[in-house]
Write a protein that holds these residues in place. Sequence first.
Motif, PDB file in Angstrom:
ATOM      1  N   LEU A 216       3.267   3.637 -10.989  1.00  0.00           N
ATOM      2  CA  LEU A 216       3.592   3.482  -9.573  1.00  0.00           C
ATOM      3  C   LEU A 216       3.203   2.078  -9.137  1.00  0.00           C
ATOM      4  O   LEU A 216       2.093   1.626  -9.411  1.00  0.00           O
ATOM      5  CB  LEU A 216       2.828   4.484  -8.712  1.00  0.00           C
ATOM      6  N   VAL A 217       4.126   1.385  -8.451  1.00  0.00           N
ATOM      7  CA  VAL A 217       3.793   0.079  -7.874  1.00  0.00           C
ATOM      8  C   VAL A 217       4.281   0.043  -6.431  1.00  0.00           C
ATOM      9  O   VAL A 217       5.144   0.829  -6.019  1.00  0.00           O
ATOM     10  CB  VAL A 217       4.397  -1.097  -8.683  1.00  0.00           C
ATOM     11  N   TYR A 218       3.720  -0.907  -5.690  1.00  0.00           N
ATOM     12  CA  TYR A 218       3.981  -0.997  -4.252  1.00  0.00           C
ATOM     13  C   TYR A 218       4.206  -2.456  -3.890  1.00  0.00           C
ATOM     14  O   TYR A 218       3.428  -3.332  -4.292  1.00  0.00           O
ATOM     15  CB  TYR A 218       2.769  -0.439  -3.501  1.00  0.00           C
ATOM     16  N   GLY A 219       5.303  -2.749  -3.166  1.00  0.00           N
ATOM     17  CA  GLY A 219       5.592  -4.121  -2.772  1.00  0.00           C
ATOM     18  C   GLY A 219       4.669  -4.579  -1.660  1.00  0.00           C
ATOM     19  O   GLY A 219       4.647  -3.975  -0.581  1.00  0.00           O
TER      20      GLY A 219
ATOM     21  N   GLU B  49      -0.373  -2.361  -8.050  1.00  0.00           N
ATOM     22  CA  GLU B  49      -0.620  -1.015  -8.550  1.00  0.00           C
ATOM     23  C   GLU B  49      -0.856  -0.077  -7.366  1.00  0.00           C
ATOM     24  O   GLU B  49      -1.594  -0.406  -6.437  1.00  0.00           O
ATOM     25  CB  GLU B  49      -1.833  -1.005  -9.473  1.00  0.00           C
ATOM     26  N   ALA B  50      -0.210   1.076  -7.394  1.00  0.00           N
ATOM     27  CA  ALA B  50      -0.308   2.028  -6.284  1.00  0.00           C
ATOM     28  C   ALA B  50      -0.941   3.320  -6.757  1.00  0.00           C
ATOM     29  O   ALA B  50      -0.739   3.756  -7.901  1.00  0.00           O
ATOM     30  CB  ALA B  50       1.071   2.306  -5.699  1.00  0.00           C
ATOM     31  N   GLY B  51      -1.710   3.936  -5.864  1.00  0.00           N
ATOM     32  CA  GLY B  51      -2.282   5.239  -6.160  1.00  0.00           C
ATOM     33  C   GLY B  51      -1.241   6.331  -6.033  1.00  0.00           C
ATOM     34  O   GLY B  51      -0.238   6.175  -5.331  1.00  0.00           O
ATOM     35  N   PRO B  52      -1.451   7.453  -6.702  1.00  0.00           N
ATOM     36  CA  PRO B  52      -0.466   8.538  -6.657  1.00  0.00           C
ATOM     37  C   PRO B  52      -0.409   9.211  -5.290  1.00  0.00           C
ATOM     38  O   PRO B  52      -1.406   9.289  -4.577  1.00  0.00           O
ATOM     39  CB  PRO B  52      -0.979   9.512  -7.726  1.00  0.00           C
ATOM     40  N   SER B  53       0.781   9.643  -4.922  1.00  0.00           N
ATOM     41  CA  SER B  53       0.979  10.471  -3.728  1.00  0.00           C
ATOM     42  C   SER B  53       1.688  11.732  -4.190  1.00  0.00           C
ATOM     43  O   SER B  53       2.917  11.801  -4.246  1.00  0.00           O
ATOM     44  CB  SER B  53       1.837   9.719  -2.699  1.00  0.00           C
ATOM     45  N   SER B  54       0.888  12.722  -4.571  1.00  0.00           N
ATOM     46  CA  SER B  54       1.435  13.903  -5.232  1.00  0.00           C
ATOM     47  C   SER B  54       2.428  14.658  -4.357  1.00  0.00           C
ATOM     48  O   SER B  54       3.447  15.167  -4.845  1.00  0.00           O
ATOM     49  CB  SER B  54       0.301  14.828  -5.674  1.00  0.00           C
TER      50      SER B  54
ATOM     51  N   ASN C 137       4.746  -7.078   0.379  1.00  0.00           N
ATOM     52  CA  ASN C 137       5.382  -7.528   1.615  1.00  0.00           C
ATOM     53  C   ASN C 137       6.429  -6.556   2.146  1.00  0.00           C
ATOM     54  O   ASN C 137       6.569  -6.389   3.364  1.00  0.00           O
ATOM     55  CB  ASN C 137       6.011  -8.903   1.415  1.00  0.00           C
ATOM     56  N   THR C 138       7.180  -5.937   1.268  1.00  0.00           N
ATOM     57  CA  THR C 138       8.269  -5.058   1.709  1.00  0.00           C
ATOM     58  C   THR C 138       7.799  -3.650   2.012  1.00  0.00           C
ATOM     59  O   THR C 138       8.494  -2.903   2.713  1.00  0.00           O
ATOM     60  CB  THR C 138       9.368  -4.975   0.641  1.00  0.00           C
ATOM     61  N   GLY C 139       6.651  -3.231   1.475  1.00  0.00           N
ATOM     62  CA  GLY C 139       6.186  -1.866   1.685  1.00  0.00           C
ATOM     63  C   GLY C 139       6.988  -0.833   0.925  1.00  0.00           C
ATOM     64  O   GLY C 139       6.972   0.353   1.271  1.00  0.00           O
ATOM     65  N   LYS C 140       7.678  -1.263  -0.125  1.00  0.00           N
ATOM     66  CA  LYS C 140       8.505  -0.331  -0.897  1.00  0.00           C
ATOM     67  C   LYS C 140       7.706   0.206  -2.088  1.00  0.00           C
ATOM     68  O   LYS C 140       7.124  -0.550  -2.849  1.00  0.00           O
ATOM     69  CB  LYS C 140       9.783  -1.025  -1.359  1.00  0.00           C
ATOM     70  N   LEU C 141       7.699   1.519  -2.206  1.00  0.00           N
ATOM     71  CA  LEU C 141       7.053   2.182  -3.329  1.00  0.00           C
ATOM     72  C   LEU C 141       8.072   2.308  -4.459  1.00  0.00           C
ATOM     73  O   LEU C 141       9.220   2.688  -4.224  1.00  0.00           O
ATOM     74  CB  LEU C 141       6.561   3.561  -2.909  1.00  0.00           C
ATOM     75  N   VAL C 142       7.654   1.988  -5.682  1.00  0.00           N
ATOM     76  CA  VAL C 142       8.540   2.078  -6.845  1.00  0.00           C
ATOM     77  C   VAL C 142       7.878   2.973  -7.887  1.00  0.00           C
ATOM     78  O   VAL C 142       6.715   2.770  -8.253  1.00  0.00           O
ATOM     79  CB  VAL C 142       8.832   0.690  -7.450  1.00  0.00           C
TER      80      VAL C 142
ATOM     81  N   VAL D 220      11.114  -6.396  -5.483  1.00  0.00           N
ATOM     82  CA  VAL D 220       9.940  -5.844  -6.163  1.00  0.00           C
ATOM     83  C   VAL D 220      10.250  -5.596  -7.639  1.00  0.00           C
ATOM     84  O   VAL D 220       9.446  -5.918  -8.525  1.00  0.00           O
ATOM     85  CB  VAL D 220       9.494  -4.519  -5.508  1.00  0.00           C
ATOM     86  N   LEU D 221      11.426  -5.031  -7.916  1.00  0.00           N
ATOM     87  CA  LEU D 221      11.798  -4.684  -9.287  1.00  0.00           C
ATOM     88  C   LEU D 221      11.893  -5.910 -10.191  1.00  0.00           C
ATOM     89  O   LEU D 221      11.489  -5.855 -11.361  1.00  0.00           O
ATOM     90  CB  LEU D 221      13.139  -3.949  -9.292  1.00  0.00           C
ATOM     91  N   ALA D 222      12.429  -7.017  -9.674  1.00  0.00           N
ATOM     92  CA  ALA D 222      12.649  -8.186 -10.526  1.00  0.00           C
ATOM     93  C   ALA D 222      11.347  -8.758 -11.094  1.00  0.00           C
ATOM     94  O   ALA D 222      11.229  -8.927 -12.315  1.00  0.00           O
ATOM     95  CB  ALA D 222      13.434  -9.252  -9.766  1.00  0.00           C
TER      96      ALA D 222
END
Length: 287
Positions: free
Chosen positions: A153-156, A134-139, A158-163, A229-231
């Motif tokens: 919002l989610v955050y990988g 779970e990721a915090g918002p970045s307005s 290991n990959t550091g990818k924000l989704v 991350v998506l899978a």
Amino acid sequence: MGGIILRIPIYQVDAFTSKAYKGNPAAVCIVDRRLGDEVMQDIAAEMNLSETTFIQPLEEVSLAGIAQYSIRWFTPETEVPLCGHATLAAAKVIFDCLGFQGERILFKYVNGQLESRRHAGGFTMGFPADEPLEAGPSSDLLEAMGIRKYKELVYGRNTGKLVVRLHNEVEIRELRPNFERMKSVKVCFPVKGVGVTAEGQAGYDIVSRYFNPWAGVNEDPVTGSVHTVLAPYWSAILGKKELKALQASQRSGELLIRIAGGGRLEFIGDAVVVMKGEISAGRGDRL
């Protein structure tokens, strides 16, 4: 004045598609010796594709029998730690252009190894699943992307990818990010690319797009790494162990993803070789 010192076989491959000029193009360079990072970065900048990959055989046998390669991936601006479509492109070249007759290829990279095999749908690739947190918002970042409302919002890890999960496919397709603004936004955690996603339709389980202007790739046509991350994220929501994914970029592309267990994923996709030749690498004014 130095002259040309190397002529490197190079292929351009459209990955995650069975149609030429669709999917995600990658350049595949086959090298027989270690190249300097600067040389590889220069070649990637010259090719100006989202990724250029460099593979080198690791066994002292003829090309037809080689099953292990080292692999590295470069955008026009920087090296990246993992790239799905360029790995698929490399597998296509080894199996179909170099005449490899074995069952599998192992690609070794700094964080481990990836395996590829032939499949009725093209080729399989084994990738590590990433844990969606779970990721915090970045307005400011969301505003730069033109996103006002979202579901999650989610955050990988290991990959550091924000989704960013949006409400539907229409919102995905209509999104028009401001890439210069995205690059100027300061985020309180390291972001190595942003994906947007929604539940799919018309035979697809999920739909997405992916942006990484920080690496010189405003929009990547089809992105294997963000699907790590998506899978797991969508598998938990939909209760499925197999997902058909569409990346709705202008070129578009698709892949099938299986949750393999043990923190692993299996990507299945096709690829088309559209060009082959040689690229020169050396020094001096005759490069």
